[in-house]
Design an enzyme around this catalytic site. Structure first.
Site, PDB file in Angstrom:
ATOM      1  N   GLU A 112     -73.089  15.995  22.569  1.00  0.00           N
ATOM      2  CA  GLU A 112     -74.281  16.079  23.414  1.00  0.00           C
ATOM      3  C   GLU A 112     -73.927  16.609  24.797  1.00  0.00           C
ATOM      4  O   GLU A 112     -72.813  16.426  25.261  1.00  0.00           O
ATOM      5  CB  GLU A 112     -74.868  14.676  23.637  1.00  0.00           C
ATOM      6  CG  GLU A 112     -75.295  13.981  22.389  1.00  0.00           C
ATOM      7  CD  GLU A 112     -75.651  12.526  22.666  1.00  0.00           C
ATOM      8  OE1 GLU A 112     -75.695  11.759  21.704  1.00  0.00           O
ATOM      9  OE2 GLU A 112     -75.865  12.174  23.840  1.00  0.00           O
ATOM     10  N   CYS A 125     -73.726  17.339  32.398  1.00  0.00           N
ATOM     11  CA  CYS A 125     -72.765  16.384  31.858  1.00  0.00           C
ATOM     12  C   CYS A 125     -72.332  16.921  30.498  1.00  0.00           C
ATOM     13  O   CYS A 125     -73.174  17.108  29.611  1.00  0.00           O
ATOM     14  CB  CYS A 125     -73.443  15.019  31.737  1.00  0.00           C
ATOM     15  SG  CYS A 125     -72.429  13.775  30.961  1.00  0.00           S
ATOM     16  N   CYS A 132     -65.090   9.516  20.143  1.00  0.00           N
ATOM     17  CA  CYS A 132     -64.094   9.099  21.142  1.00  0.00           C
ATOM     18  C   CYS A 132     -63.207   8.035  20.516  1.00  0.00           C
ATOM     19  O   CYS A 132     -63.700   7.174  19.771  1.00  0.00           O
ATOM     20  CB  CYS A 132     -64.792   8.539  22.385  1.00  0.00           C
ATOM     21  SG  CYS A 132     -63.632   8.046  23.689  1.00  0.00           S
ATOM     22  N   CYS A 136     -64.366   1.611  23.451  1.00  0.00           N
ATOM     23  CA  CYS A 136     -65.012   0.661  24.364  1.00  0.00           C
ATOM     24  C   CYS A 136     -66.197   0.034  23.621  1.00  0.00           C
ATOM     25  O   CYS A 136     -67.050   0.763  23.108  1.00  0.00           O
ATOM     26  CB  CYS A 136     -65.474   1.364  25.640  1.00  0.00           C
ATOM     27  SG  CYS A 136     -64.143   2.246  26.487  1.00  0.00           S
ATOM     28  N   CYS A 139     -70.096   0.990  24.094  1.00  0.00           N
ATOM     29  CA  CYS A 139     -70.449   2.406  24.165  1.00  0.00           C
ATOM     30  C   CYS A 139     -70.774   2.969  22.790  1.00  0.00           C
ATOM     31  O   CYS A 139     -70.016   2.770  21.833  1.00  0.00           O
ATOM     32  CB  CYS A 139     -69.261   3.152  24.788  1.00  0.00           C
ATOM     33  SG  CYS A 139     -69.313   4.923  24.576  1.00  0.00           S
ATOM     34  N   CYS A 366     -75.297   7.775  26.430  1.00  0.00           N
ATOM     35  CA  CYS A 366     -74.673   8.997  25.939  1.00  0.00           C
ATOM     36  C   CYS A 366     -73.970   8.705  24.623  1.00  0.00           C
ATOM     37  O   CYS A 366     -73.352   7.683  24.452  1.00  0.00           O
ATOM     38  CB  CYS A 366     -73.676   9.517  26.959  1.00  0.00           C
ATOM     39  SG  CYS A 366     -73.301  11.215  26.628  1.00  0.00           S
TER      40      CYS A 366
HETATM   41  S1  SF4 Z   1     -67.015   4.573  27.397  1.00  0.00           S
HETATM   42 FE1  SF4 Z   1     -67.281   5.513  25.366  1.00  0.00          FE
HETATM   43  S2  SF4 Z   1     -66.929   7.721  25.642  1.00  0.00           S
HETATM   44 FE2  SF4 Z   1     -66.095   6.645  27.454  1.00  0.00          FE
HETATM   45  S3  SF4 Z   1     -63.937   6.247  26.939  1.00  0.00           S
HETATM   46 FE3  SF4 Z   1     -65.041   4.404  26.307  1.00  0.00          FE
HETATM   47  S4  SF4 Z   1     -65.527   4.783  24.131  1.00  0.00           S
HETATM   48 FE4  SF4 Z   1     -64.973   6.771  25.033  1.00  0.00          FE
END
Ligand code: SF4
Length: 375
Positions: A112, A125, A132, A136, A139, A366
């Site tokens: 995105e 952005c 990823c 986290c 997220c 996001c």
């Molecule tokens: S917040 Fe999401 S996109 Fe950012 S590093 Fe952590 S897992 Fe990856």
């Protein structure tokens, strides 16, 4: 979203095979571009013409390259501008001044980008990875895992599309230039270091070899990959570094940002401070405020103390109310708690601005659009 059609690759698989994107003009250095056009039987100066079309006119469409003979431009475009991104969905908010695009990549991977126009600037952005690997827990992207790194051209194509859309006046407010870029879409930019830095080089290179953007207007974010921050420190390109802290203590940060088990809060802040010392660029500290998780006043105090212990005037704090992922226990802090958190940081003398959450009403956090599609 671009005035230049983002070309459809009808033969691209929608799922499955992940691989290396085809060679693209943008992946090449200026010297390699000359080699590539001469290998196709063209004169060396065609490389500059193509660069001007791409970086100045923001097009890779051979129909627009009218200063090149028809036969040449079709061959050159077919060989050097393979379609890399397909706009699968476009969502708008804020009266059309926020545009979120879900892109399908050549192999069916999804990313995105979000374009936000403000009265005095336009910010894009971008995503640097599909998915990823940082995991986290709050997220949406982190829940997808890492599909793959994006190539330089796949990242720059997100930028070109947005810049063209602004230049063509597609965003309310009249034609304008793209002024700012943040690597805060899907992915951990410093985990795809080489392609991200090559992207930065393309963005700051003067015309016709690049977009001629100011490095100061480019923000590279990281959860704290310390060796990569050290490398960035020595690049000599004064981008803005944004460190996603989300907690000032290792105990909590180990959970919220699992890579903290590898590089602690102190190691991360030391690397960030060193970035400031060497580049003179003030570092941004990002802090997603998550209700009853990391939004305690004492944590604001602890963060303020740890930042001040290293020096004064070297950081700017950006708390950001968490964009909740549907069905998740992670949600935004109460506004009063948020206000107290900000007041505490300011009381420690830390310049603090609540980051704006534009686009949060278009499929939330996001990575969420892509997560929905994958899911
Ligand atoms: S917040 Fe999401 S996109 Fe950012 S590093 Fe952590 S897992 Fe990856």
């Amino acid at each position: 979203m671009s005035g230049t059609p983002v070309t459809l690759n009808m033969s691209a698989p929608t799922r499955g095979a992940r691989g290396k994107p085809p060679r693209h003009f943008v992946d090449l250095t200026p010297e390699q571009r000359v080699e590539a056009v001469t290998a196709l039987g063209e004169k060396p100066f065609r490389a500059k013409q193509l660069a001007t079309h791409y970086f100045t006119h923001l097009t890779s469409d051979p129909a627009e390259m009218t200063d090149l003979p028809k036969a040449s431009r079709d061959t050159l475009a077919a060989e050097l501008f393979p379609p890399l991104l397909t706009a699968a969905r476009t969502l708008q908010a804020d009266g059309g001044t926020t545009v979120k695009t879900l892109w399908h990549l050549f192999d069916g991977a999804k990313v995105e980008s979000v374009l936000m126009r403000y009265p005095n600037r336009s910010t894009l952005c971008v995503s640097s990875q599909a998915g990823c690997g940082m995991a986290c827990p709050f997220c949406a992207t982190g829940q997808l895992g890492l599909t793959r790194n994006l190539s330089t051209a796949e990242i720059v194509e997100q930028v070109r599309a947005a810049a063209r859309s602004l230049a063509d006046g597609e965003i309310p407010g009249g034609p304008t230039r793209l002024s700012n870029l943040v690597f805060m879409g899907m992915g951990e930019p410093l985990a795809n270091y080489k392609a991200v830095m090559e992207t930065v080089r393309r963005l700051v290179a003067p015309a016709p070899d690049g977009l001629g953007m100011s490095a100061r207007n480019i923000t590279v974010s990281t959860v704290g990959l310390v060796p990569a921050i050290e490398k960035l420190t020595n690049e000599g390109i004064p981008v803005t570094l944004a460190v996603s802290m989300h907690a000032p203590d290792d105990e909590l940060r180990d959970t919220l940002v699992p890579v903290n088990t590898r590089w602690s809060v102190d190691q991360t802040l030391d690397a960030a401070y060193r970035y400031f010392q060497v580049t003179g660029r003030r570092v941004s500290i990002e802090y997603a405020l998550i209700r009853d998780m990391n939004d305690h006043a004492w944590r604001a105090d602890m963060l303020g103390e740890k930042l001040n212990a290293r020096g004064k005037g070297w950081v700017h704090c950006n708390p950001i109310p968490l964009n909740p992922t549907p069905g998740s226990i992670w949600t935004a802090s109460d506004p009063a708690v948020e206000a107290e958190f900000v007041a505490r940081l300011r009381a420690h003398g830390i310049p603090t601005t609540i980051r704006d959450t534009r686009g949060s009403d278009i499929d939330g956090a996001c990575g969420q659009l892509a997560a929905d599609e994958e899911g």
